[in-house]
Design a protein around this motif. Sequence first.
Motif, PDB file in Angstrom:
ATOM      1  N   GLU A 382      22.798  25.532  62.899  1.00 54.08           N
ATOM      2  CA  GLU A 382      23.989  24.982  62.842  1.00 54.08           C
ATOM      3  C   GLU A 382      25.169  25.978  62.853  1.00 54.08           C
ATOM      4  OE1 GLU A 382      23.727  22.489  59.270  1.00 54.08           O
ATOM      5  OE2 GLU A 382      22.282  21.120  60.405  1.00 54.08           O
ATOM      6  N   SER A 383      25.157  27.140  62.284  1.00 54.98           N
ATOM      7  CA  SER A 383      26.122  28.125  62.257  1.00 54.98           C
ATOM      8  C   SER A 383      26.316  28.431  63.873  1.00 54.98           C
ATOM      9  CB  SER A 383      25.837  29.462  61.566  1.00 54.98           C
ATOM     10  OG  SER A 383      26.798  30.254  61.542  1.00 54.98           O
ATOM     11  N   ALA A 384      25.416  28.734  64.620  1.00 55.05           N
ATOM     12  CA  ALA A 384      25.484  29.132  66.080  1.00 55.05           C
ATOM     13  C   ALA A 384      26.202  27.942  66.918  1.00 55.05           C
ATOM     14  CB  ALA A 384      24.067  29.307  66.494  1.00 55.05           C
ATOM     15  N   VAL A 385      25.903  26.567  66.542  1.00 58.53           N
ATOM     16  CA  VAL A 385      26.429  25.702  67.072  1.00 58.53           C
ATOM     17  C   VAL A 385      28.037  25.573  66.989  1.00 58.53           C
ATOM     18  CG1 VAL A 385      26.581  23.048  67.102  1.00 58.53           C
ATOM     19  CG2 VAL A 385      24.549  24.111  67.255  1.00 58.53           C
ATOM     20  N   ALA A 386      28.276  25.741  65.668  1.00 57.46           N
ATOM     21  CA  ALA A 386      29.689  25.725  65.133  1.00 57.46           C
ATOM     22  C   ALA A 386      30.447  26.796  65.633  1.00 57.46           C
ATOM     23  CB  ALA A 386      29.769  26.107  63.505  1.00 57.46           C
ATOM     24  N   ASN A 387      29.673  27.987  65.784  1.00 61.27           N
ATOM     25  CA  ASN A 387      30.078  29.365  66.670  1.00 61.27           C
ATOM     26  C   ASN A 387      30.482  28.978  68.268  1.00 61.27           C
ATOM     27  OD1 ASN A 387      31.159  32.161  66.850  1.00 61.27           O
ATOM     28  ND2 ASN A 387      29.262  32.286  68.233  1.00 61.27           N
ATOM     29  N   TYR A 388      29.645  28.266  68.667  1.00 62.68           N
ATOM     30  CA  TYR A 388      29.812  28.016  70.186  1.00 62.68           C
ATOM     31  C   TYR A 388      30.999  27.059  70.369  1.00 62.68           C
ATOM     32  CZ  TYR A 388      28.952  25.720  74.683  1.00 62.68           C
ATOM     33  OH  TYR A 388      29.214  25.363  75.991  1.00 62.68           O
ATOM     34  N   ASP A 389      31.152  25.955  69.606  1.00 61.43           N
ATOM     35  CA  ASP A 389      32.169  24.982  69.511  1.00 61.43           C
ATOM     36  C   ASP A 389      33.572  25.690  69.184  1.00 61.43           C
ATOM     37  OD1 ASP A 389      30.346  23.063  69.925  1.00 61.43           O
ATOM     38  OD2 ASP A 389      30.409  22.387  67.849  1.00 61.43           O
ATOM     39  N   SER A 390      33.451  26.402  68.380  1.00 62.60           N
ATOM     40  CA  SER A 390      34.768  27.524  67.950  1.00 62.60           C
ATOM     41  C   SER A 390      35.168  28.278  69.157  1.00 62.60           C
ATOM     42  CB  SER A 390      34.793  28.205  66.803  1.00 62.60           C
ATOM     43  OG  SER A 390      35.721  28.877  66.497  1.00 62.60           O
ATOM     44  N   THR A 391      34.278  28.896  69.928  1.00 65.36           N
ATOM     45  CA  THR A 391      34.492  29.705  71.207  1.00 65.36           C
ATOM     46  C   THR A 391      34.999  28.883  72.254  1.00 65.36           C
ATOM     47  OG1 THR A 391      32.577  31.136  70.220  1.00 65.36           O
ATOM     48  CG2 THR A 391      33.383  31.513  72.774  1.00 65.36           C
ATOM     49  N   LEU A 392      34.480  27.740  72.245  1.00 69.34           N
ATOM     50  CA  LEU A 392      34.830  26.876  73.542  1.00 69.34           C
ATOM     51  C   LEU A 392      36.457  26.360  73.261  1.00 69.34           C
ATOM     52  CD1 LEU A 392      34.481  25.312  76.230  1.00 69.34           C
ATOM     53  CD2 LEU A 392      33.036  23.756  74.993  1.00 69.34           C
ATOM     54  N   ASN A 393      36.688  26.053  72.001  1.00 72.10           N
ATOM     55  CA  ASN A 393      37.756  25.331  71.739  1.00 72.10           C
ATOM     56  C   ASN A 393      38.858  26.329  71.750  1.00 72.10           C
ATOM     57  OD1 ASN A 393      39.574  23.437  70.547  1.00 72.10           O
ATOM     58  ND2 ASN A 393      39.308  24.514  68.584  1.00 72.10           N
TER      59      ASN A 393
END
Length: 507
Positions: A382-393
Amino acid sequence: MKAASPFLPHLRARSAISALCLAAVTLGFAGCANFAGIHSDKQISTPDQYQTQRSLPSEGGQWPGTDWAQRFGDPQLVSLIDEALAGNPDLAMAAARLKAAQAQTEGAAAALLPSVNFSGDIYREKFTENTIYPPGYGGTWFTQGDLTASLSWELDLWGKNRSARAQATSAERAEEAEDQEVRLALSTAVARAYNQLAQQYALHDVLERIGKQRQNLGKLTADRVRAGLDTQVEQKQADSNSADVQTQLAQLEGQILLTRHQLGVLLGKGPDRGLEIARPKLAQLPTPALPDNLPLALLGRRPDIVSARWGVESQLQGVDVAKARFYPDVNLNAAFGFSTFGLGKLIDPSSQNIQAGPVISLPIFDGGRLRANLKGQYAAYESAVANYDSTLNKALGDIADRMSSIRSADKQMVSQRVAQDAAQRAYDLAIDRYKAGLTPQLTVLTAESSLLVQEQARVNIDFARRDQQIGLIKALGGGFDAQAAGLVVGQERPAKTGDDTGNAQTH
């Protein structure tokens, strides 16, 4: 030929039945340690979940190429970036991290293969007289020899080792993309520092022109003082203004020196290397147009997004590894060798020692360790998912900010040219009137200050616009292409050619 034993079929049947019974008992105990109730519903965001239609419209533009530095028309910039990519320690650290990830992948892949070992021992031993050894052995010294070849193979029935290999492979891909991100960040850092050096030289030129104007004004004031048209007040004011320009020039020369040091460090050669750099000669690029289908296509164009995506994949494979640990491990073990007292018959057939059979281990009660491990792995996912979403945003916002700043600079340049032309005309008129004795020196100084402000504003707008263009090139990936690099999740990797690290140029 020796006849087969009539008991052999019965022994084989009993062995098969025993194996089936053991498997049934094993599966029956599997319920003792389970991962019921542990899961995650998190999914990575898709580009259509972000509102970008007005900020990032399709404009038919092109993605930056790997030769983006050449567009600025300064060959020295290109060579400096090449030098930095060859010698910067940060890039060397990124390459070392990639090698470590590759080693992890190789190690994970090795777990899928049988392990074969050989050992040999020769040693003297005195047996005790007070345990199991019979008379003639207890209290006597013997030489014992052992030669053993062993084989062990984990069957990986539940895919634990395959998932571990996939996890390591995904982590390696993430490091490959991260290596490209470091290369891109380094290239654009060199370009931005080089652009800053160009700005400082341009501001230095402005101050030198103002300095000459103030020297001329000082001479004119001195003539007027001798003619009785001005007093020592005007003369001292003119001298003060000339000295002030010299102070600003000295300050700017110090900033130029610092920027040169910064460039030398970025090149990985130390601050003195920056002292050898010639004055920049950068062109101003036209206003760019955004590529079509930007949010979706960006997923494969920015190495930091690609790295974050592989990070999600790695942690997802880690979940599979954690789940597989709840199931029994089944290993096939075999050993063949020789063992003797004394060395005379060490390799005699009568000294053979043969073992073979399965080894099964099953977690029954572990105090919740496996469940805690799985929960932790889901948290990492879930941390990796949040990091991906943050990076894209942040990437989408970065592009929008860069484009807005470039367009704002375009508008500022139009109005600033008008203001600078007016300031120049006002200064010229004030000088003429001052020479004719029709206006006081203060009017000239006011007009000159306004001209200085406008000339500095022109330089700063040019610098800021070029800096934002370099930032936009980085925001659009600097020519990186995940598909060409074989870094798209689920894509078959192309055969490597040339550089075995799979690196692509990022400048």
